[in-house]
Design a protein around this motif. Sequence first.
Motif, PDB file in Angstrom:
ATOM      1  N   UNK A  30      -9.634 -28.747   6.031  1.00  0.00           N
ATOM      2  CA  UNK A  30     -10.159 -27.579   5.315  1.00  0.00           C
ATOM      3  C   UNK A  30     -11.299 -27.977   4.390  1.00  0.00           C
ATOM      4  N   UNK A  31     -11.124 -29.039   3.603  1.00  0.00           N
ATOM      5  CA  UNK A  31     -12.164 -29.407   2.652  1.00  0.00           C
ATOM      6  C   UNK A  31     -13.381 -29.969   3.375  1.00  0.00           C
ATOM      7  N   UNK A  32     -13.176 -30.658   4.483  1.00  0.00           N
ATOM      8  CA  UNK A  32     -14.319 -31.157   5.258  1.00  0.00           C
ATOM      9  C   UNK A  32     -15.104 -29.995   5.865  1.00  0.00           C
ATOM     10  N   UNK A  33     -14.406 -28.989   6.346  1.00  0.00           N
ATOM     11  CA  UNK A  33     -15.100 -27.813   6.878  1.00  0.00           C
ATOM     12  C   UNK A  33     -15.878 -27.108   5.774  1.00  0.00           C
ATOM     13  N   UNK A  34     -15.292 -27.032   4.585  1.00  0.00           N
ATOM     14  CA  UNK A  34     -15.957 -26.368   3.472  1.00  0.00           C
ATOM     15  C   UNK A  34     -17.226 -27.115   3.068  1.00  0.00           C
ATOM     16  N   UNK A  35     -17.143 -28.432   3.038  1.00  0.00           N
ATOM     17  CA  UNK A  35     -18.304 -29.243   2.685  1.00  0.00           C
ATOM     18  C   UNK A  35     -19.331 -29.325   3.812  1.00  0.00           C
ATOM     19  N   UNK A  36     -18.880 -29.093   5.030  1.00  0.00           N
ATOM     20  CA  UNK A  36     -19.773 -29.206   6.164  1.00  0.00           C
ATOM     21  C   UNK A  36     -19.772 -30.579   6.786  1.00  0.00           C
ATOM     22  N   UNK A  37     -18.636 -31.288   6.682  1.00  0.00           N
ATOM     23  CA  UNK A  37     -18.504 -32.615   7.279  1.00  0.00           C
ATOM     24  C   UNK A  37     -17.999 -32.441   8.710  1.00  0.00           C
ATOM     25  N   UNK A  38     -18.813 -32.826   9.672  1.00  0.00           N
ATOM     26  CA  UNK A  38     -18.447 -32.673  11.082  1.00  0.00           C
ATOM     27  C   UNK A  38     -17.270 -33.582  11.419  1.00  0.00           C
ATOM     28  N   UNK A  39     -16.429 -33.170  12.385  1.00  0.00           N
ATOM     29  CA  UNK A  39     -15.263 -33.990  12.752  1.00  0.00           C
ATOM     30  C   UNK A  39     -15.612 -35.437  13.053  1.00  0.00           C
ATOM     31  N   UNK A  40     -16.725 -35.660  13.733  1.00  0.00           N
ATOM     32  CA  UNK A  40     -17.105 -37.022  14.086  1.00  0.00           C
ATOM     33  C   UNK A  40     -17.555 -37.870  12.913  1.00  0.00           C
ATOM     34  N   UNK A  41     -17.836 -37.212  11.756  1.00  0.00           N
ATOM     35  CA  UNK A  41     -18.311 -37.931  10.583  1.00  0.00           C
ATOM     36  C   UNK A  41     -17.188 -38.269   9.600  1.00  0.00           C
ATOM     37  N   UNK A  42     -15.985 -37.797   9.887  1.00  0.00           N
ATOM     38  CA  UNK A  42     -14.887 -37.992   8.938  1.00  0.00           C
ATOM     39  C   UNK A  42     -14.358 -39.423   9.010  1.00  0.00           C
ATOM     40  N   UNK A  43     -13.937 -39.918   7.853  1.00  0.00           N
ATOM     41  CA  UNK A  43     -13.464 -41.286   7.770  1.00  0.00           C
ATOM     42  C   UNK A  43     -12.048 -41.310   7.188  1.00  0.00           C
ATOM     43  N   UNK A  44     -11.613 -42.481   6.785  1.00  0.00           N
ATOM     44  CA  UNK A  44     -10.248 -42.651   6.305  1.00  0.00           C
ATOM     45  C   UNK A  44     -10.139 -42.277   4.825  1.00  0.00           C
ATOM     46  N   UNK A  45     -10.314 -40.979   4.530  1.00  0.00           N
ATOM     47  CA  UNK A  45     -10.242 -40.533   3.144  1.00  0.00           C
ATOM     48  C   UNK A  45      -8.896 -40.883   2.519  1.00  0.00           C
ATOM     49  N   UNK A  46      -7.835 -40.711   3.291  1.00  0.00           N
ATOM     50  CA  UNK A  46      -6.490 -40.953   2.763  1.00  0.00           C
ATOM     51  C   UNK A  46      -6.330 -42.412   2.343  1.00  0.00           C
ATOM     52  N   UNK A  47      -6.796 -43.325   3.182  1.00  0.00           N
ATOM     53  CA  UNK A  47      -6.693 -44.734   2.853  1.00  0.00           C
ATOM     54  C   UNK A  47      -7.504 -45.093   1.620  1.00  0.00           C
ATOM     55  N   UNK A  48      -8.688 -44.504   1.495  1.00  0.00           N
ATOM     56  CA  UNK A  48      -9.532 -44.788   0.344  1.00  0.00           C
ATOM     57  C   UNK A  48      -8.877 -44.342  -0.955  1.00  0.00           C
ATOM     58  N   UNK A  49      -8.383 -43.116  -0.975  1.00  0.00           N
ATOM     59  CA  UNK A  49      -7.808 -42.615  -2.221  1.00  0.00           C
ATOM     60  C   UNK A  49      -6.492 -43.310  -2.553  1.00  0.00           C
ATOM     61  N   UNK A  50      -5.714 -43.679  -1.540  1.00  0.00           N
ATOM     62  CA  UNK A  50      -4.490 -44.440  -1.797  1.00  0.00           C
ATOM     63  C   UNK A  50      -4.817 -45.760  -2.494  1.00  0.00           C
ATOM     64  N   UNK A  51      -5.909 -46.388  -2.079  1.00  0.00           N
ATOM     65  CA  UNK A  51      -6.284 -47.673  -2.663  1.00  0.00           C
ATOM     66  C   UNK A  51      -6.630 -47.540  -4.139  1.00  0.00           C
ATOM     67  N   UNK A  52      -7.077 -46.352  -4.554  1.00  0.00           N
ATOM     68  CA  UNK A  52      -7.419 -46.123  -5.950  1.00  0.00           C
ATOM     69  C   UNK A  52      -6.231 -45.602  -6.759  1.00  0.00           C
ATOM     70  N   UNK A  53      -5.521 -44.624  -6.197  1.00  0.00           N
ATOM     71  CA  UNK A  53      -4.462 -43.945  -6.944  1.00  0.00           C
ATOM     72  C   UNK A  53      -3.157 -44.729  -6.926  1.00  0.00           C
ATOM     73  N   UNK A  54      -2.825 -45.302  -5.787  1.00  0.00           N
ATOM     74  CA  UNK A  54      -1.567 -46.038  -5.649  1.00  0.00           C
ATOM     75  C   UNK A  54      -1.840 -47.378  -4.974  1.00  0.00           C
ATOM     76  N   UNK A  55      -2.504 -48.305  -5.675  1.00  0.00           N
ATOM     77  CA  UNK A  55      -2.904 -49.579  -5.061  1.00  0.00           C
ATOM     78  C   UNK A  55      -1.721 -50.414  -4.607  1.00  0.00           C
ATOM     79  N   UNK A  56      -1.919 -51.112  -3.517  1.00  0.00           N
ATOM     80  CA  UNK A  56      -0.909 -52.002  -2.959  1.00  0.00           C
ATOM     81  C   UNK A  56      -1.068 -53.383  -3.610  1.00  0.00           C
ATOM     82  N   UNK A  57      -0.061 -53.847  -4.351  1.00  0.00           N
ATOM     83  CA  UNK A  57      -0.187 -55.155  -5.022  1.00  0.00           C
ATOM     84  C   UNK A  57      -0.471 -56.303  -4.066  1.00  0.00           C
TER      85      UNK A  57
END
Length: 421
Positions: free
Chosen positions: A171-198
């Motif tokens: 939904x947020x990618x569609x709102x921003x206009x990010x095409x499916x082929x341009x999407x990356x690992x957003x979940x992995x990126x934010x996990x690394x910041x919010x809940x880092x793996x020791x």
Amino acid sequence: MATSTPPNAEPNAEPNAEPNAAPDATPSGRSPVDPAELIADPYGAYGRLREAGPVHRITGTDGRPAWVVTRYEDVRQALGDPLLSLDKRNALPGNYSGFALPPALDANLLNMDPPDHTRIRRLVSQAFTPRRVADLREPVRRTAAELLDAVAPDGRADLIAAYAAPLPIRVICDLLGVAPGDRRDFRGWTDALVAPDPSRPSAAKEAVAAMLAYFGQLIARKRAHPEDDLLSAMIAARDDGDRLSEDELMSLTFLVLFAGYENTVQLIGNAVLALLTHPAQLAALRAEPGRTAAAVEELTRWDGPAPLAIRRFPLEDVTIGGVTVPAGETVLLSLAAANRDPARFTEPDRLDVGRSDTAHLGLGHGIHYCLGAPLARLETEIALTGLLARFPRLALDADPAELRWRASMRTRGLIALPVRF
């Protein structure tokens, strides 16, 4: 209530001197609760603090001191207090550690006060007006249906990976206009910041580098080929009116993607778990699906995505709940404690999807109220409605005690939610 200290009040003699503590705080400044409890059992830990007093000086999971505000009225008023700054430059040296973001990602609304906050929020808020969000109802419903179609043949799924995460990301990618082929690992990126793996100390630095590269390329593509989407509109504001600096543009793109789905993932996952572990409430919602929108408010109050509001720093000594907090020290407003405050809510620890009192603080309050709250509510309502209608025998496929939660004070969310249907 937060108030400024009278001009004739005597300040602390030195930055690291022990501040005026809550009556029950230990003289040594040790935390009244074990920092690990704030992650493992936030409602229990913050609840004990709330019962013991309105404000406490604790030690966070990063080993640094912070003041936690626990009671509903104090938290609500502090959320709107202009003396409590979000700008990290107002923190005392050595008092705060947070995301190690470069300027190109750090010039965002979570680190800003007026007037810059007002200017930038006004720009992006146009994408989240009630009318625009209402127009997204059918696209969100279609996306939810597609995701449920994909998992239906299997008879079981990890609902976070298969549904709660991809729905708001799409939904947020569609709102921003990010095409499916341009999407990356957003979940992995934010996990690394919010809940880092020791075990992966370099993950956060790698995530920041990846985000900088990705957002830079994305903005360059949109600048060369603008379309009718939010990101193109933000670029136009930067290029035509020079109302956004380049760092502000990059940071705003990061924040819209990050905040546009992060809270919603947790909200959907927590809501489903709450219903599956409260059969009577689940049955009530199945019997009256038209109540789902109202139920989302109660689910947000009872187990929302953020135990704490964004940290704040007093611009001068302030008094909160009768306790003086020195300028520049870190203030944490406990939404988890406020939303379970018996002085505000009847039987606050009881989940009641029919509760009419919806004045919770789960998505904030005041000028920093969650910008994407209308969209998060809509997505959660549609996610629950579609899930319960599609799978009448939906059940938890694990012992609730064995479910793993993200190791973060900042967010409250499941790593996985195994279900069968």
